[in-house]
Motif scaffolding. Structure first.
Motif, PDB file in Angstrom:
ATOM      1  N   GLU A 201      -3.083   2.158  -8.670  1.00  0.00           N
ATOM      2  CA  GLU A 201      -4.334   1.821  -8.992  1.00  0.00           C
ATOM      3  C   GLU A 201      -5.206   2.730  -9.419  1.00  0.00           C
ATOM      4  O   GLU A 201      -5.953   2.402 -10.268  1.00  0.00           O
TER       5      GLU A 201
ATOM      6  N   ASN B 110       2.410   6.961  -0.421  1.00  0.00           N
ATOM      7  CA  ASN B 110       1.731   6.689  -1.907  1.00  0.00           C
ATOM      8  C   ASN B 110       2.414   5.604  -2.364  1.00  0.00           C
ATOM      9  O   ASN B 110       3.536   5.755  -3.031  1.00  0.00           O
TER      10      ASN B 110
ATOM     11  N   ALA C 225       0.642   1.621  -3.551  1.00  0.00           N
ATOM     12  CA  ALA C 225      -0.111   0.804  -4.597  1.00  0.00           C
ATOM     13  C   ALA C 225      -1.583   1.722  -4.786  1.00  0.00           C
ATOM     14  O   ALA C 225      -1.946   1.630  -5.839  1.00  0.00           O
ATOM     15  N   LEU C 226      -1.886   2.663  -3.942  1.00  0.00           N
ATOM     16  CA  LEU C 226      -3.182   3.450  -4.132  1.00  0.00           C
ATOM     17  C   LEU C 226      -3.036   4.173  -5.143  1.00  0.00           C
ATOM     18  O   LEU C 226      -4.044   4.397  -6.260  1.00  0.00           O
TER      19      LEU C 226
ATOM     20  N   THR D 139       0.839  -1.223  -0.068  1.00  0.00           N
ATOM     21  CA  THR D 139       0.083   0.021  -0.013  1.00  0.00           C
ATOM     22  C   THR D 139       1.024   1.341   0.087  1.00  0.00           C
ATOM     23  O   THR D 139       0.585   2.198  -0.748  1.00  0.00           O
ATOM     24  N   SER D 140       2.057   1.217   0.663  1.00  0.00           N
ATOM     25  CA  SER D 140       2.999   2.103   0.716  1.00  0.00           C
ATOM     26  C   SER D 140       4.179   1.487  -0.050  1.00  0.00           C
ATOM     27  O   SER D 140       4.269   0.385  -0.052  1.00  0.00           O
TER      28      SER D 140
END
Length: 625
Positions: A366, A360, A362-363, A323-324
């Motif tokens: 995506e 910041n 994967a977000l 995610t990070s």
């Protein structure tokens, strides 16, 4: 049932994280044999009122009950005993605890630890061993006033220079200042010692309070890394007696007394060593069947244990793509910055672990993927096929980059924002970076696929550079003059990029020929996005490691790193000499194929313009906090 009959020696690696305790069993050949774990919510939710392993209070306070961790140790050892686990074969134990958390021991602690009885459990016998029954969790963000105090006292960059990091809300020094000055002053007076989570577990297993482990102690904001000792000025901030911040004169007897008291409560910090902290406590010998000769080696922090799970050598980078995004690297260079962390390496003296943490990851990727799929009317909007197709078709750097921060970023510190830009040639030698909107200056939505991966990787490359050793430029690079030496080629590249862009700065510091031309030795990719070969192939092209790229799976990395640390320590003790950890651990992996090596076209040279462009975007276009 695991067969332990062929193993003469066993090692245990602990991982005490926010939501679970995990123990991994390895043998003398470093083979992982069995894993035990207990999730705190499933086993202890009703008893301790936790959610996801923690209790959330007011104003950002997030804590964990210390007694719950004691219950977890007994729970897993009981489970292992019921499984017929041969405790008598265990010769070494080490592990990790969540970094920055602190445990506050009472004056009764050592007596209770030394007199544990096997007919009762740990939490019942140690109920009076703590002056505060909670431990601040790494997610705690209740210390904004304390962060300001540390920065106001010595300055953000100077604090990073001294301790390896700027003030972070979770760091132990800030938590201690809050404990003393705002929330638990009376409890502080009843505190005999303060442990980190890592040294807390070591203490329980030893049956006496253990010293802080040096590498984990770097995550407190009170330890002077260059001097290998506490900083009195930072201890004064933590103790609430700093001259500038708290108005306490150095001539006031309270000033030095408070510093000395806190230093005594934290206890000494022993330099990195393979030597055992002691043998396991009688409680565990009598209750579970451990040998009295089983040694306990110092535990370390969880990120530090992660780097011990792979054969990382100086200048190697581990890039975790979750995610990070987190970059961990091994370096001999102490080049601190307020934008990343430096810790002493837990097993390699005179080396450091660098850590860069991005919010910041994967977000952001995506979101770019979703918009591309929407444009192409792709029914499965979570499919990576189109995104990957665009990446795979790309070749050289095309002069389009972006700053993609759907949430606030910590490296560099900046609010949520999206900035796209293109690179325009002003003259034969000069370049300008021009901000643009979508569908202007030739920047299409499809370009986001390449631009986001390039930009995220270039940011890592820019910030890793100062921590890596001097020019790692490859003499055998086919694009280099075969007769030129590495340093002259590096200087040529540096002169070229600075001629085109002017001086380059990252996080306020000027980049030089060494920082811009340093190359990693090897790059390892782990985490969710490492399964996307298109992404990590592009990242590998940009990083340009000298000796290859590797996709790795490291389940149970923290626990495994702990078990390997115990095994290495035991081996050093048997041979009565310091064995290089990187050499010792390499015997795990006989070939590059075992590490998931993959080939890419090296584009390190071609991305020098990208390096200059991103540095200028951050300097001129980024909205900072």
């Amino acid at each position: 049932m695991t067969d332990y009959s062929k193993s003469n020696q066993l090692f245990l690696g602990f991982d005490l994280s926010t939501q679970q305790l995990k123990i991994i069993v390895t043998n003398e050949h470093l083979d992982p044999l069995q894993t035990y774990h207990v999730e705190f919510d499933s086993q202890f939710k009703d008893k301790y009122g936790i959610h996801k392993g923690v209790i959330t209070g007011d104003e950002g306070e997030i804590v964990s009950p210390v007694a719950m961790w004691l219950d977890a140790i007994d729970f897993l050892f009981t489970q292992m005993k019921d499984d017929g686990f041969p405790f008598e074969k265990v010769v070494g134990i080490s592990g990790s605890g969540q970094q920055h958390g602190s445990v506050y021991w009472s004056h009764e602690a050592n007596n209770e630890l030394e007199n544990l009885k096997p007919d009762s459990n740990l939490s019942e016998q140690l109920k009076d061993a703590f002056s505060w029954e909670m431990s601040p969790n790494w997610q705690d963000h209740s210390t904004l006033p304390e962060a300001k105090a540390f920065h106001d006292a010595v300055g953000k960059e100077n604090l990073a220079k001294i301790t390896g990091s700027r003030a972070h809300l979770r760091f132990t020094g800030l938590q201690i200042r809050k404990f003393i000055t705002r929330t638990h002053g009376k409890d502080y007076n009843s505190t005999s010692r303060i442990s980190l989570v890592s040294s807390f577990v070591t203490s329980v297993l030893l049956g006496k309070i253990a010293e802080l482990e040096q590498s984990d102690a770097c995550g407190m904001n009170v330890y002077d890394i260059n001097k290998s000792d506490y900083s009195d000025e930072l201890l004064a901030v933590a103790a609430g007696v700093h001259t500038k911040i708290d108005g306490v004169s150095k001539d006031d007897p309270k000033y030095q007394k408070s510093i000395d008291e806190l230093k005594e409560k934290l206890g000494p910090i022993k330099p990195i060593t393979y030597e055992a902290s002691g043998s396991i406590a009688d409680y565990f010998v009598k209750k579970y069947g451990f040998s009295k000769k089983c040694n306990v080696y110092s535990f370390t922090g969880d990120n530090l244990a992660t780097i011990l799970s792979l054969p990382l050598q100086p200048n190697d980078c581990l890039i975790s793509l979750g995610t990070s995004t987190t970059v961990l690297l091994i370096t001999e260079n102490y080049q601190p910055s307020s934008q990343y962390h430096l810790f002493k390496h837990p097993t390699m003296p005179n080396h450091y672990m660098g850590m860069i943490c991005y919010s910041n990851g994967a977000l952001a990727r995506e979101r770019a993927r979703d918009e591309i799929n929407k444009k192409h009317n792709i029914e499965d909007h979570k499919s990576w096929d189109k995104f990957d197709e665009i990446l795979d078709k790309s070749s050289d750097f095309d002069g389009k980059l972006g700053i993609y921060f759907p949430i606030g970023e910590i490296v560099p510190q900046a609010p949520a924002q999206t900035i796209r830009a293109v690179l325009n040639k002003k003259s034969d030698d000069g370049y300008e970076v021009v901000a643009c909107d979508l569908d202007t200056n030739g920047f299409k939505i499809d370009d986001d696929a390449l631009a986001i991966v390039e930009s995220q990787t270039l940011s890592c490359r820019l910030r890793a550079g100062p921590m890596l050793s001097k020019s790692g430029y490859r003499k055998d690079d086919p694009k280099a003059d075969a007769n030129s030496d590495a340093s002259s080629k590096a200087n040529e590249l540096y002169q070229q990029v600075t001629k085109r862009f002017g001086k380059l700065y990252t996080d306020g510091k000027e980049q030089n020929v060494d920082t811009l031309t340093a190359r990693p030795n090897k790059c390892y990719y782990a985490g969710g996005a490492s399964n996307n070969l298109s992404i990590i192939h592009k990242m590998g092209q940009i990083f340009g490691p000298v000796n290859g790229n590797f996709k790795v799976e490291i389940p149970n990395a923290c626990a495994l790193g702990g078990a390997y640390k115990a095994s290495w320590s035991y081996e050093c003790e048997q041979k009565k000499e310091f064995i290089g950890y990187d050499e010792y651990i390499k015997k795990l992996f006989d070939t590059d194929a075992e590490l998931g090596g993959f080939k890419v076209d090296d584009k390190w040279l071609e991305y020098f313009d990208g390096v200059g462009m991103l540095a200028k975007m951050e300097e001129n276009l980024l909205k900072t906090e």
